[in-house]
Design an enzyme around this catalytic site. Structure first.
Site, PDB file in Angstrom:
ATOM      1  CG  HIS A  56      -1.694  -1.106   1.556  1.00 43.43           C
ATOM      2  ND1 HIS A  56      -1.234  -2.201   2.221  1.00 43.43           N
ATOM      3  CD2 HIS A  56      -2.990  -1.347   1.276  1.00 43.43           C
ATOM      4  CE1 HIS A  56      -2.203  -3.078   2.339  1.00 43.43           C
ATOM      5  NE2 HIS A  56      -3.281  -2.598   1.773  1.00 43.43           N
ATOM      6  CG  ASP A  59       1.934  -1.212   3.352  1.00 42.11           C
ATOM      7  OD1 ASP A  59       1.254  -0.809   4.298  1.00 42.11           O
ATOM      8  OD2 ASP A  59       1.553  -2.097   2.545  1.00 42.11           O
ATOM      9  CG  MET A  90      -1.103  -5.975  -6.499  1.00 45.50           C
ATOM     10  SD  MET A  90      -1.119  -5.408  -4.786  1.00 45.50           S
ATOM     11  CE  MET A  90      -1.726  -6.846  -3.935  1.00 45.50           C
ATOM     12  CD  GLU A 183      -8.274  -8.363  -1.100  1.00 46.44           C
ATOM     13  OE1 GLU A 183      -7.316  -7.772  -1.657  1.00 46.44           O
ATOM     14  OE2 GLU A 183      -8.193  -8.856   0.031  1.00 46.44           O
ATOM     15  CE  LYS A 185     -11.740  -8.740   6.011  1.00 49.51           C
ATOM     16  NZ  LYS A 185     -10.561  -8.109   6.636  1.00 49.51           N
ATOM     17  CD  GLU A 219      -7.494 -12.167   2.075  1.00 52.49           C
ATOM     18  OE1 GLU A 219      -7.029 -11.124   1.577  1.00 52.49           O
ATOM     19  OE2 GLU A 219      -7.593 -12.374   3.303  1.00 52.49           O
ATOM     20  CG  HIS A 222     -11.287 -11.549   2.368  1.00 54.03           C
ATOM     21  ND1 HIS A 222     -10.867 -10.457   1.661  1.00 54.03           N
ATOM     22  CD2 HIS A 222     -10.550 -11.550   3.506  1.00 54.03           C
ATOM     23  CE1 HIS A 222      -9.924  -9.823   2.347  1.00 54.03           C
ATOM     24  NE2 HIS A 222      -9.710 -10.486   3.463  1.00 54.03           N
ATOM     25  CG  ASP A 247      -4.822 -11.080  -1.681  1.00 52.15           C
ATOM     26  OD1 ASP A 247      -3.913 -10.946  -2.527  1.00 52.15           O
ATOM     27  OD2 ASP A 247      -5.318 -10.128  -1.056  1.00 52.15           O
ATOM     28  CG  ASP A 257      -9.157 -11.112   7.269  1.00 54.69           C
ATOM     29  OD1 ASP A 257      -9.119 -12.202   6.676  1.00 54.69           O
ATOM     30  OD2 ASP A 257      -8.518 -10.108   6.907  1.00 54.69           O
ATOM     31  CG  ASP A 259      -5.393 -11.835   6.754  1.00 55.73           C
ATOM     32  OD1 ASP A 259      -6.143 -12.298   5.871  1.00 55.73           O
ATOM     33  OD2 ASP A 259      -5.380 -10.627   7.054  1.00 55.73           O
ATOM     34  CG  ASP A 289      -3.494 -10.195   2.174  1.00 54.76           C
ATOM     35  OD1 ASP A 289      -2.732  -9.753   3.058  1.00 54.76           O
ATOM     36  OD2 ASP A 289      -4.562  -9.643   1.870  1.00 54.76           O
TER      37      ASP A 289
HETATM   38  C1  GCO Z   1      -7.506  -7.979   4.601  1.00 52.66           C
HETATM   39  C2  GCO Z   1      -7.305  -7.561   3.173  1.00 52.66           C
HETATM   40  C3  GCO Z   1      -6.163  -6.722   2.907  1.00 52.66           C
HETATM   41  C4  GCO Z   1      -6.043  -6.364   1.437  1.00 52.66           C
HETATM   42  C5  GCO Z   1      -4.930  -5.429   1.288  1.00 52.66           C
HETATM   43  C6  GCO Z   1      -4.787  -4.975  -0.141  1.00 52.66           C
HETATM   44  O1  GCO Z   1      -6.773  -8.834   5.072  1.00 52.66           O
HETATM   45  O2  GCO Z   1      -8.428  -7.499   5.187  1.00 52.66           O
HETATM   46  O3  GCO Z   1      -7.100  -8.724   2.474  1.00 52.66           O
HETATM   47  O4  GCO Z   1      -5.031  -7.395   3.310  1.00 52.66           O
HETATM   48  O5  GCO Z   1      -5.778  -7.460   0.629  1.00 52.66           O
HETATM   49  O6  GCO Z   1      -5.184  -4.352   2.126  1.00 52.66           O
HETATM   50  O7  GCO Z   1      -5.532  -3.852  -0.319  1.00 52.66           O
HETATM   51 MN    MN Z   2      -6.255  -9.485   0.786  1.00 50.74          MN
HETATM   52 MN    MN Z   3      -7.693 -10.952   4.720  1.00 47.01          MN
END
Ligand code: GCO
Ligand code: MN
Ligand code: MN
Length: 390
Positions: A56, A59, A90, A183, A185, A219, A222, A247, A257, A259, A289
């Protein structure tokens, strides 16, 4: 395939700065490990065998960085990219951390907030393209609501469309070679997020000014938060020619979430996903991700990154064995080449004659229902293979 499952740049594994750079913060506690600056994260990724790093805007460049700080960060980052042979496939915009986005960015009621979101995104697109990005991700973390009385959801969707169309114009006008990947979610950080699933995002892409330029970034976590089948969502995106990015991570169903490290929770779901990507020849980045457990230090972050890639490569090898397994092949051949009462070609093409053929065909539902499917045996063979006894 190398026997030790060591990743190489040809495998196209990528990580976000926010993934390996995650310091272990969660809603209930602060960081458990020190932050690592971007150029050191690039080094870590290069040493572990990744090919790409994504970010981002903030970041990489903190939101309040001076021009001099910005220049220094970019110099160090580029140097690390060159030293460790890591590219930027990306990039994306942080439209969720700052208080200004507390009620959305592109879907905010406030035209000034939407203008700020566009300004921030145009600048972030410039930065991403400058560093080599070919895909631009849009994850609308704050594009949602807790209080439906406050917002008309269809208005929000229109505003999102206007902003994306604006940015399509910006990219074209600048002659950038860049595609958009949306993306979805279902929730978090908002109570509900608009366009909750990959399927919803896919439908939305066709309503934009240049649908060719816009695909999706599904993702795993998600879709699993929503209790859905990730592989099915990915397959639909692929079939539509819109799988522009992916992702990968892991997630227990129906929770916040998480991850998690790829393959750490649902090995079978991960297997069918990897098998699909490899079978169809998906050639984009395999982006993880995810982030290391909060228990970990920097060494644990390396274990996490190496683990994501290693599991992918092991599952890729399993997919090869699945395709070569004689008994699995025999069952699949039997399952997939059945039906002889009507020519299969007739089903694909309506004409008065094919309709007549189907209407006249001797299709006895009881006899058809008696055909064996052997799913139990096929699934156990898959389990044996994944457990390493086959
Ligand atoms: C999350 C999202 C984020 C996005 C990332 C890219 O975990 O809630 O996946 O990780 O992928 O912010 O914009
Ligand atoms: Mn993501
Ligand atoms: Mn996520």
């Amino acid at each position: 395939m190398n026997g030790d499952y060591r990743p190489t740049p040809q495998d196209k594994f990528s990580f976000g700065l926010w993934t390996v750079g995650n310091p272990g913060r969660d809603p209930f506690g602060g960081p458990t490990r020190p932050s690592i600056p971007p150029h050191r994260l690039v080094r870590l990724l290069g040493e572990e065998g990744a090919y790409g790093v994504n970010f981002h805007d903030n970041d990489l460049i903190p939101i309040d960085a001076t021009p001099r700080e910005r220049a220094r960060i970019l110099t160090d980052f580029r140097q690390a990219m060159a030293d460790y042979n890591v590219c930027v496939p990306m990039a994306t915009t942080n439209l969720f951390s700052e208080p200004v986005f507390k009620d959305g960015a592109f879907t905010s009621h406030d035209a000034d907030v939407r203008a700020y979101a566009l300004q921030k995104t145009m600048r972030a697109i410039d930065l991403g393209v400058e560093l080599g990005a070919r895909v631009y991700v849009f994850w609308g973390g704050r594009e949602g609501a807790e209080v439906d009385a406050a917002k008309d959801a269809s208005e929000a969707i229109k505003r999102m469309r206007e902003c994306l169309n604006f940015l399509i114009g910006y990219v074209k006008d600048n002659g950038y070679d860049l595609k958009f990947a949306l993306e979805a979610k279902p929730n978090e950080p908002r109570g509900d997020i608009y366009f909750a699933t990959t399927g919803a995002m896919l439908a939305f892409t066709y309503t934009l000014d240049d649908p060719e330029m816009v695909g999706v970034n599904p993702e795993l976590a998600h879709e699993h938060m929503a209790g859905l089948n990730f592989y099915h969502a990915v397959a639909q995106a692929w079939e539509a020619g819109k799988l522009f990015h992916i992702d990968l991570n892991d997630q227990k169903p129906n929770r916040f979430d998480q991850d998690l490290r790829f393959g750490s929770e649902g090995l079978k779901a991960a297997f069918f996903l990897v098998k699909f990507l490899e079978d169809v020849g998906y050639s984009g980045p395999r982006h993880f991700d995810a982030h290391a457990y909060r228990t970990e230090d920097e060494e644990g972050v390396r274990d996490f990154a190496a683990g994501c890639m290693r599991t992918y490569l092991i599952l890729k090898e399993k997919a090869r064995r699945f395709a070569e397994d004689p008994e699995i092949r025999e069952i699949l051949a039997e399952l997939r080449e059945r039906g002889s009462l009507v020519p299969a070609a007739d089903l694909r093409n309506y004409t008065p004659e094919t309709a007549r053929n189907i209407l006249d065909a001797p299709l006895d539902r009881h006899r058809l229902a008696r055909r064996k499917l052997r799913h139990e045996r096929l699934d156990q063979l898959t389990v044996d293979l994944l457990l390493g006894v086959r």
